[in-house]
Design a protein around this motif. Sequence first.
Motif, PDB file in Angstrom:
ATOM      1  N   LEU A  53       0.838  -1.195   0.000  1.00  0.00           N
ATOM      2  CA  LEU A  53       0.000   0.000   0.000  1.00  0.00           C
ATOM      3  C   LEU A  53       0.878   1.251   0.000  1.00  0.00           C
ATOM      4  O   LEU A  53       0.628   2.192  -0.760  1.00  0.00           O
ATOM      5  N   VAL A  54       1.921   1.255   0.817  1.00  0.00           N
ATOM      6  CA  VAL A  54       2.840   2.396   0.850  1.00  0.00           C
ATOM      7  C   VAL A  54       3.470   2.588  -0.530  1.00  0.00           C
ATOM      8  O   VAL A  54       3.497   3.703  -1.066  1.00  0.00           O
ATOM      9  N   ALA A  55       3.956   1.500  -1.123  1.00  0.00           N
ATOM     10  CA  ALA A  55       4.583   1.577  -2.446  1.00  0.00           C
ATOM     11  C   ALA A  55       3.589   2.068  -3.497  1.00  0.00           C
ATOM     12  O   ALA A  55       3.945   2.863  -4.378  1.00  0.00           O
ATOM     13  N   SER A  56       2.348   1.632  -3.404  1.00  0.00           N
ATOM     14  CA  SER A  56       1.326   2.047  -4.371  1.00  0.00           C
ATOM     15  C   SER A  56       1.014   3.529  -4.263  1.00  0.00           C
ATOM     16  O   SER A  56       0.863   4.223  -5.278  1.00  0.00           O
ATOM     17  N   ILE A  57       0.940   4.026  -3.044  1.00  0.00           N
ATOM     18  CA  ILE A  57       0.693   5.460  -2.851  1.00  0.00           C
ATOM     19  C   ILE A  57       1.864   6.272  -3.390  1.00  0.00           C
ATOM     20  O   ILE A  57       1.674   7.275  -4.082  1.00  0.00           O
ATOM     21  N   ILE A  58       3.079   5.816  -3.112  1.00  0.00           N
ATOM     22  CA  ILE A  58       4.258   6.525  -3.636  1.00  0.00           C
ATOM     23  C   ILE A  58       4.250   6.522  -5.162  1.00  0.00           C
ATOM     24  O   ILE A  58       4.519   7.539  -5.798  1.00  0.00           O
ATOM     25  N   LYS A  59       3.924   5.379  -5.749  1.00  0.00           N
ATOM     26  CA  LYS A  59       3.881   5.272  -7.216  1.00  0.00           C
ATOM     27  C   LYS A  59       2.910   6.296  -7.805  1.00  0.00           C
ATOM     28  O   LYS A  59       3.231   6.999  -8.766  1.00  0.00           O
ATOM     29  N   VAL A  60       1.729   6.381  -7.212  1.00  0.00           N
ATOM     30  CA  VAL A  60       0.717   7.305  -7.731  1.00  0.00           C
ATOM     31  C   VAL A  60       1.104   8.754  -7.452  1.00  0.00           C
ATOM     32  O   VAL A  60       0.940   9.618  -8.317  1.00  0.00           O
ATOM     33  N   GLU A  61       1.632   9.016  -6.275  1.00  0.00           N
ATOM     34  CA  GLU A  61       1.946  10.396  -5.891  1.00  0.00           C
ATOM     35  C   GLU A  61       3.103  10.980  -6.707  1.00  0.00           C
ATOM     36  O   GLU A  61       2.992  12.093  -7.214  1.00  0.00           O
ATOM     37  N   THR A  62       4.248  10.254  -6.785  1.00  0.00           N
ATOM     38  CA  THR A  62       5.443  10.847  -7.400  1.00  0.00           C
ATOM     39  C   THR A  62       6.246   9.899  -8.274  1.00  0.00           C
ATOM     40  O   THR A  62       7.313  10.271  -8.766  1.00  0.00           O
ATOM     41  N   ASN A  63       5.768   8.680  -8.429  1.00  0.00           N
ATOM     42  CA  ASN A  63       6.517   7.678  -9.198  1.00  0.00           C
ATOM     43  C   ASN A  63       7.947   7.509  -8.643  1.00  0.00           C
ATOM     44  O   ASN A  63       8.900   7.395  -9.390  1.00  0.00           O
ATOM     45  N   PHE A  64       8.044   7.545  -7.309  1.00  0.00           N
ATOM     46  CA  PHE A  64       9.291   7.312  -6.575  1.00  0.00           C
ATOM     47  C   PHE A  64      10.349   8.400  -6.784  1.00  0.00           C
ATOM     48  O   PHE A  64      11.528   8.158  -6.598  1.00  0.00           O
ATOM     49  N   LYS A  65       9.936   9.611  -7.138  1.00  0.00           N
ATOM     50  CA  LYS A  65      10.885  10.711  -7.328  1.00  0.00           C
ATOM     51  C   LYS A  65      10.872  11.609  -6.093  1.00  0.00           C
ATOM     52  O   LYS A  65       9.822  12.145  -5.724  1.00  0.00           O
ATOM     53  N   THR A  66      12.036  11.788  -5.493  1.00  0.00           N
ATOM     54  CA  THR A  66      12.148  12.632  -4.300  1.00  0.00           C
ATOM     55  C   THR A  66      12.213  14.106  -4.677  1.00  0.00           C
ATOM     56  O   THR A  66      12.428  14.456  -5.835  1.00  0.00           O
ATOM     57  N   GLY A  67      12.042  14.949  -3.670  1.00  0.00           N
ATOM     58  CA  GLY A  67      12.192  16.388  -3.860  1.00  0.00           C
ATOM     59  C   GLY A  67      11.037  17.060  -4.576  1.00  0.00           C
ATOM     60  O   GLY A  67      11.125  18.234  -4.922  1.00  0.00           O
ATOM     61  N   LYS A  68       9.961  16.360  -4.795  1.00  0.00           N
ATOM     62  CA  LYS A  68       8.817  16.934  -5.513  1.00  0.00           C
ATOM     63  C   LYS A  68       8.009  17.853  -4.596  1.00  0.00           C
ATOM     64  O   LYS A  68       7.891  17.614  -3.407  1.00  0.00           O
ATOM     65  N   GLU A  69       7.467  18.893  -5.194  1.00  0.00           N
ATOM     66  CA  GLU A  69       6.501  19.751  -4.510  1.00  0.00           C
ATOM     67  C   GLU A  69       5.374  20.011  -5.496  1.00  0.00           C
ATOM     68  O   GLU A  69       5.605  20.467  -6.618  1.00  0.00           O
ATOM     69  N   SER A  70       4.162  19.680  -5.082  1.00  0.00           N
ATOM     70  CA  SER A  70       3.017  19.829  -5.984  1.00  0.00           C
ATOM     71  C   SER A  70       2.616  21.295  -6.105  1.00  0.00           C
ATOM     72  O   SER A  70       3.077  22.149  -5.354  1.00  0.00           O
TER      73      SER A  70
END
Length: 188
Positions: A53-70
């Motif tokens: 579930l954690v991995a799925s949320i990360i995938k949807v939110e940022t595709n595992f890219k750090t440093g993002k700000e929406s």
Amino acid sequence: MRWLRKKRVLLLLFISFVALLFLSSNWMVLLYPIHYKDEIRKHAVHYEVDPFLVASIIKVETNFKTGKESKKGALGIMQLMPDTANWAMDMAKLPAVTLQHVRNEADANIQLGTWYIQKLHQEMDGNPIAAIAAYNAGPGNVKNWINKDMWDGTYDNVKSIPIGETRHYVQRVIYYYNQYTDLYKDGF
């Protein structure tokens, strides 16, 4: 003639690559990788949250890219809003974590996001689908939809979620969750 020979060699290489890809038992893992496995596993175990579930949320939110700000200001790999992150840092008793850590460090963001998923899961009376919706729309909205019988909190009736973005979000998270649980059934 030489040009034709090059094309044949390239075609043979391409066919070999495709055959190897499909004959490999885990070729789909190439399409659905999970990054930050150690961090996800560590925090999922600590907070008793399903790591898929954690991995799925990360995938949807940022595709595992750090440093993002929406555009709305959500921070880091799990896209936590600053107010939510500050509240979660206080509640989870994580004084060493700052908003800068949340924005730029995957481990800190995953820790806070996983804690927040666990909190939402509790607030939604153990309903994981409602917790996913609450991660996107906020727990107040989701409780309101359920209390007013606008949505029953199930995936079967996800089309009843009144906000299209949240409806689509839940569908995408569940899609990746199903992919990950199928592909990584032996663990990750």
